[in-house]
Design a protein around this motif. Structure first.
Motif, PDB file in Angstrom:
ATOM      1  N   LEU A 597       0.828  -1.208   0.000  1.00 54.22           N
ATOM      2  CA  LEU A 597       0.000   0.000   0.000  1.00 54.22           C
ATOM      3  C   LEU A 597       0.865   1.262   0.000  1.00 54.22           C
ATOM      4  CD1 LEU A 597      -2.858  -1.014   2.465  1.00 54.22           C
ATOM      5  CD2 LEU A 597      -3.089  -0.570   0.003  1.00 54.22           C
ATOM      6  N   CYS A 598       1.976   1.208   0.701  1.00 54.28           N
ATOM      7  CA  CYS A 598       2.892   2.355   0.726  1.00 54.28           C
ATOM      8  C   CYS A 598       3.584   2.543  -0.618  1.00 54.28           C
ATOM      9  CB  CYS A 598       3.910   2.188   1.849  1.00 54.28           C
ATOM     10  SG  CYS A 598       3.203   2.516   3.496  1.00 54.28           S
ATOM     11  N   LEU A 599       3.863   1.437  -1.302  1.00 52.01           N
ATOM     12  CA  LEU A 599       4.380   1.565  -2.664  1.00 52.01           C
ATOM     13  C   LEU A 599       3.327   2.231  -3.546  1.00 52.01           C
ATOM     14  CD1 LEU A 599       6.556   1.020  -4.774  1.00 52.01           C
ATOM     15  CD2 LEU A 599       5.570  -1.265  -5.117  1.00 52.01           C
ATOM     16  N   GLY A 600       2.072   1.861  -3.338  1.00 54.08           N
ATOM     17  CA  GLY A 600       0.981   2.516  -4.062  1.00 54.08           C
ATOM     18  C   GLY A 600       0.908   4.005  -3.770  1.00 54.08           C
ATOM     19  N   ASP A 639      -3.684  -2.836  -9.283  1.00 55.48           N
ATOM     20  CA  ASP A 639      -3.448  -4.260  -9.019  1.00 55.48           C
ATOM     21  C   ASP A 639      -3.098  -4.507  -7.548  1.00 55.48           C
ATOM     22  OD1 ASP A 639      -3.974  -4.734 -11.626  1.00 55.48           O
ATOM     23  OD2 ASP A 639      -1.914  -5.174 -12.234  1.00 55.48           O
ATOM     24  N   ILE A 640      -2.404  -3.551  -6.939  1.00 50.92           N
ATOM     25  CA  ILE A 640      -2.089  -3.664  -5.514  1.00 50.92           C
ATOM     26  C   ILE A 640      -3.383  -3.738  -4.704  1.00 50.92           C
ATOM     27  CG2 ILE A 640      -1.116  -2.437  -3.531  1.00 50.92           C
ATOM     28  CD1 ILE A 640       1.019  -1.304  -5.427  1.00 50.92           C
ATOM     29  N   TYR A 641      -4.307  -2.835  -5.000  1.00 52.13           N
ATOM     30  CA  TYR A 641      -5.558  -2.788  -4.252  1.00 52.13           C
ATOM     31  C   TYR A 641      -6.389  -4.049  -4.481  1.00 52.13           C
ATOM     32  CZ  TYR A 641      -4.140   2.116  -4.269  1.00 52.13           C
ATOM     33  OH  TYR A 641      -3.423   3.273  -4.143  1.00 52.13           O
ATOM     34  N   LYS A 642      -6.461  -4.498  -5.699  1.00 51.34           N
ATOM     35  CA  LYS A 642      -7.260  -5.687  -6.018  1.00 51.34           C
ATOM     36  C   LYS A 642      -6.723  -6.919  -5.295  1.00 51.34           C
ATOM     37  CE  LYS A 642      -8.422  -6.063 -10.463  1.00 51.34           C
ATOM     38  NZ  LYS A 642      -8.262  -5.980 -11.942  1.00 51.34           N
ATOM     39  N   ASP A 643      -5.381  -7.046  -5.250  1.00 51.54           N
ATOM     40  CA  ASP A 643      -4.782  -8.202  -4.569  1.00 51.54           C
ATOM     41  C   ASP A 643      -5.098  -8.187  -3.076  1.00 51.54           C
ATOM     42  OD1 ASP A 643      -3.754  -9.028  -6.952  1.00 51.54           O
ATOM     43  OD2 ASP A 643      -1.684  -8.427  -6.546  1.00 51.54           O
ATOM     44  N   ILE A 644      -4.997  -7.017  -2.461  1.00 45.91           N
ATOM     45  CA  ILE A 644      -5.238  -6.918  -1.015  1.00 45.91           C
ATOM     46  C   ILE A 644      -6.715  -7.126  -0.699  1.00 45.91           C
ATOM     47  CG2 ILE A 644      -5.173  -5.325   0.956  1.00 45.91           C
ATOM     48  CD1 ILE A 644      -2.577  -4.184  -0.259  1.00 45.91           C
ATOM     49  N   ILE A 645      -7.593  -6.572  -1.540  1.00 46.21           N
ATOM     50  CA  ILE A 645      -9.031  -6.758  -1.342  1.00 46.21           C
ATOM     51  C   ILE A 645      -9.397  -8.239  -1.385  1.00 46.21           C
ATOM     52  CG2 ILE A 645     -11.292  -6.377  -2.434  1.00 46.21           C
ATOM     53  CD1 ILE A 645     -10.195  -3.614  -3.344  1.00 46.21           C
ATOM     54  N   ASP A 654      -6.002  -2.221   6.296  1.00 48.01           N
ATOM     55  CA  ASP A 654      -5.424  -2.316   4.958  1.00 48.01           C
ATOM     56  C   ASP A 654      -6.498  -2.565   3.906  1.00 48.01           C
ATOM     57  OD1 ASP A 654      -2.958  -1.903   6.059  1.00 48.01           O
ATOM     58  OD2 ASP A 654      -2.376  -4.022   6.077  1.00 48.01           O
ATOM     59  N   ILE A 655      -7.470  -3.440   4.237  1.00 48.52           N
ATOM     60  CA  ILE A 655      -8.539  -3.721   3.277  1.00 48.52           C
ATOM     61  C   ILE A 655      -9.403  -2.481   3.049  1.00 48.52           C
ATOM     62  CG2 ILE A 655     -10.662  -5.012   2.894  1.00 48.52           C
ATOM     63  CD1 ILE A 655      -9.389  -7.421   4.150  1.00 48.52           C
ATOM     64  N   SER A 656      -9.740  -1.796   4.106  1.00 49.60           N
ATOM     65  CA  SER A 656     -10.604  -0.621   3.955  1.00 49.60           C
ATOM     66  C   SER A 656      -9.905   0.465   3.130  1.00 49.60           C
ATOM     67  CB  SER A 656     -11.020  -0.064   5.324  1.00 49.60           C
ATOM     68  OG  SER A 656      -9.897   0.377   6.062  1.00 49.60           O
TER      69      SER A 656
END
Length: 708
Positions: A597-600, A639-645, A654-656
């Protein structure tokens, strides 16, 4: 004094050569880095249908008119991704025939009567001082002259694009002259005032008054006033003739829209002026205006004759001004083009007619081209080149080019025609995937000495090597490919980490090239998940690396924002450590949610959403189109968000946040700004509901009001 006056009007004459805009090139786009087989928005140093017609004219004129023996590439060519391979036609003119920067900004008045304001003011003041009039009257007359500038520049009085004034506006302008009219008492002073009244009327478009005032001065004892008055009567009549001849966008409505009486009067006046003042102050300008008269009146035979006479006297020719005037008045005048017999003009017309028939009408047929043979009998090299160009650009027969153009790559120098012939042969070899192509470009290098020639040959060589999977040879120590932009395009798209790393540390290369190499290496390491390598190579970032630059196209900006990797923004509302600390966590655990998420956040906050090397890949066959040597060329935040979701092990915070950011990728227009494949509205709605229903008390659920 005479020398000064002629020099002052040289720029004025050049301005008069221009007319309403009808350019044959495109603007506001970027070139494709190919050898010129496709139309682009920039010119190349090779005669080709894709060039602006003015560029082709300049290339042929350069072989007739001696150009600067010592040249330097204008700095502006680095912008818009042009490097030294592509150029605007006027930039090419400046490279061949350098001109000093104008001290006065005439651009506001280009294409209007007011384009002569500045030069006219200088002449008026010089002659006024020489006339030995009382200083008080001189000052009053100079002050009166200065009001003409406000007439030209004030949009409330008609603006500086058209200069057509209402009667009320004309009356307002005349009121400003009441004081100088009272102050000027001497006979000489009154004559200069009469001239100013004529000039004022001319600039506001009151041509009857202008004509009458100038006519009063034709018998003046002051030589400058009498000569200038005759010249200005001619200009007044031309302007009267064309009042209704141009549309709102500067388009010429044709000779039928021209005032026949006024244009005839103008022709008589300038005929007389040129006859009586063969070495006059405005003779060059008068001849230019005579060509305008021929154009306005539809006297095509006279117009073409005038241009061909100019080409026969190239010692006094201004190539850039000539190219622009001919482009407007001849190359889009189908009736006039049929009168042409000069080989240079025929060549430019033939290349123009080889373009695909989008705006230009029907492409020239081989039979029509063959019909030019007799007219080009004294220029066999041009005729042969046109035959080969037709074979290549119209017929698509590359083998025919090789039959028509013998190999003459090994020369000490190339004229632009000779260069174009050999370049066309090289392009044919490339299209045929001929095994001799690479050697051909190598042979041409030594003789490619004129502006923009060697960069074209280097592009041919680099493209040849890349197509054979030998792009690494471009970066060998003895490489003939030295053009920075060519090398930087290959660095961004076609080479692997070893070449990037080696170039980044090569002190023999420019700082810009080294920074492009290191920036690309670090970016692609992050995109490919090579986190340990990133940590090692990021130590090479210079202490003075900047964070501002043009991320969209690294080779087009003088600043490479390499400093983003160690000085960039890493957090705003979402708490994150430095990028180095984030990457260190990812090196230990590539799927670590918080670090991802921080990379995002790093991607989002530093503009990398709009920097996607994979989305800007050169088209097939263009420089840089080889297959990437990295696993990924794009940092994709979505893609980062989709993977974590989708990961059930992720914690609530993190999910929220991932849900919040995933939805926000589509704010405010519904378009995806986070990279990767876009999702449907239904998916965004599902993310929104999951955030609102599953994490109602989170900061991010409360902050998000909509989905897009």
């Amino acid at each position: 004094m005479q020398k000064f006056l002629l020099a002052g009007f040289a720029a004025f004459t050049a301005l008069l050569l221009t007319g309403p805009a009808q350019a044959s090139g495109d603007f506001g786009c970027y070139p494709e880095w190919k050898l010129g087989t496709d139309a682009t928005c920039s010119g190349i140093a090779v005669l080709t249908p894709a060039n602006d017609t003015r560029t082709n004219m300049m290339l042929l004129l350069a072989d007739r008119v001696p150009n600067a023996s010592d040249f330097s590439y204008p700095k502006t060519d680095l912008y818009e991704g042009q490097g030294r391979n592509f150029f605007r036609w006027n930039t090419f003119d400046q490279a061949l025939y350098p001109k000093p920067a104008q001290k006065l900004d005439r651009s506001r008045f280009g294409g209007s009567r007011c384009q002569s304001y500045h030069a006219g003011t200088q002449l008026f003041e010089a002659e006024l001082r020489a006339a030995k009039i009382k200083r008080k009257e001189q000052d009053a007359l100079i002050a009166a002259r200065s009001t003409i500038f406000s007439i030209c520049a004030d949009p409330q009085r008609g603006g500086y694009s058209r200069y057509y004034f209402s009667e009320e506006q004309k009356a307002l302008a005349k009121l400003e002259w009441s004081d100088p009219s009272k102050m000027i008492r001497s006979r000489k002073g009154r004559e200069f005032l009469t001239y100013l009244l004529g000039a004022q009327a001319f600039y506001i478009g009151d041509f009857k008054v202008a004509h009458d005032r100038f006519a009063e001065l034709t018998k003046s004892s002051n030589g400058w006033l009498s000569e200038t008055a005759i010249y200005m009567i001619g200009r007044t009549e031309i302007n009267r003739a064309q009042v209704s001849a141009f549309g709102n966008w500067g388009d010429f409505s044709g000779p039928d829209a021209v005032d026949k009486i006024a244009i005839t009067n103008a022709k008589k006046v300038f005929d007389a002026y040129i006859k009586n003042f063969p070495e006059g102050r405005y003779t060059a300008s008068a001849k230019g205006l005579m060509r305008r008269i021929f154009w306005l009146a539809g006297e095509n035979e006279n117009l073409v004759g005038a241009y061909e006479k100019m080409l026969a006297q190239t010692n006094s020719l201004d190539p850039g001004a000539f190219a622009e005037e001919v482009d407007v008045k001849l190359l889009y005048n189908d009736k006039a083009k049929t009168q042409v017999s000069d080989p240079l003009l025929l060549a430019v017309i033939a290349l123009q007619k080889m373009r695909e028939p989008v705006y230009e009408g029907t492409q020239i047929s081989l039979a029509e081209l063959n019909g030019m043979k007799d007219a080009l009998s004294d220029s066999p090299a041009i005729y042969e080149f046109l035959q080969a160009s037709h074979a290549f650009h119209v017929e698509g027969d590359a083998r025919r080019v090789l039959q028509l153009i013998p190999d003459a790559a090994r020369q000490q120098n190339f004229s632009y025609l000779q260069f174009s012939r050999q370049a066309l042969r090289g392009m044919a070899l490339a299209q045929l995937n001929d095994r001799n192509e690479e050697g051909f470009w190598r042979d041409m290098i030594a003789g490619a000495k004129q502006p923009y020639q060697r960069p074209f040959v280097e592009l041919g060589l680099a493209t040849s090597l890349e197509s054979k999977g030998q792009v690494d040879k471009v970066f060998e120590s003895d490489s003939l490919v030295q053009e920075q932009t060519i090398r930087e395009i290959l660095l961004q798209y076609s080479v692997g980490p070893d070449i990037l790393r080696r170039t980044a540390g090569d002190q023999s290369r420019s700082a810009h090239e080294r920074q492009v190499a290191l920036f690309t290496l670090l970016y692609k390491q992050l995109a490919s998940g090579q986190y340990s390598d990133f940590l090692k190579d990021s130590r090479s970032i210079p202490a003075d690396a900047v964070i501002n630059g043009y991320l969209t196209m690294l080779h087009a900006d003088e600043n490479v924002p390499l400093g983003l990797f160690n000085k960039g923004i890493v957090e705003d509302e979402f708490s994150c450590p430095s990028l180095t600390a984030t990457v260190r966590s990812l090196a230990k655990s590539p799927k670590q949610h918080r670090a991802r998420l921080c990379l995002g956040e790093f991607i989002r906050l530093n503009g990398f959403d709009y920097f996607s090397m994979s989305n800007r890949l050169p088209k097939e066959g263009a420089l840089g189109s080889a297959e990437s040597k990295f696993a990924s060329d794009e940092l994709v935040r979505q893609d980062i968000y989709k993977d974590i979701i989708a990961d059930r092990r992720a914690n609530k915070e993190d999910i929220s946040y991932a849900l919040y950011r995933a939805v926000y990728c589509y704010a405010r227009t519904g378009n995806n700004s986070c990279g990767g494949k876009s999702v449907e509205v239904s998916q965004r709605k599902a993310w929104f509901r999951r955030l609102k229903n599953g994490y109602p008390n989170s900061k991010w659920a409360k902050a998000l009001k909509y989905y897009w």
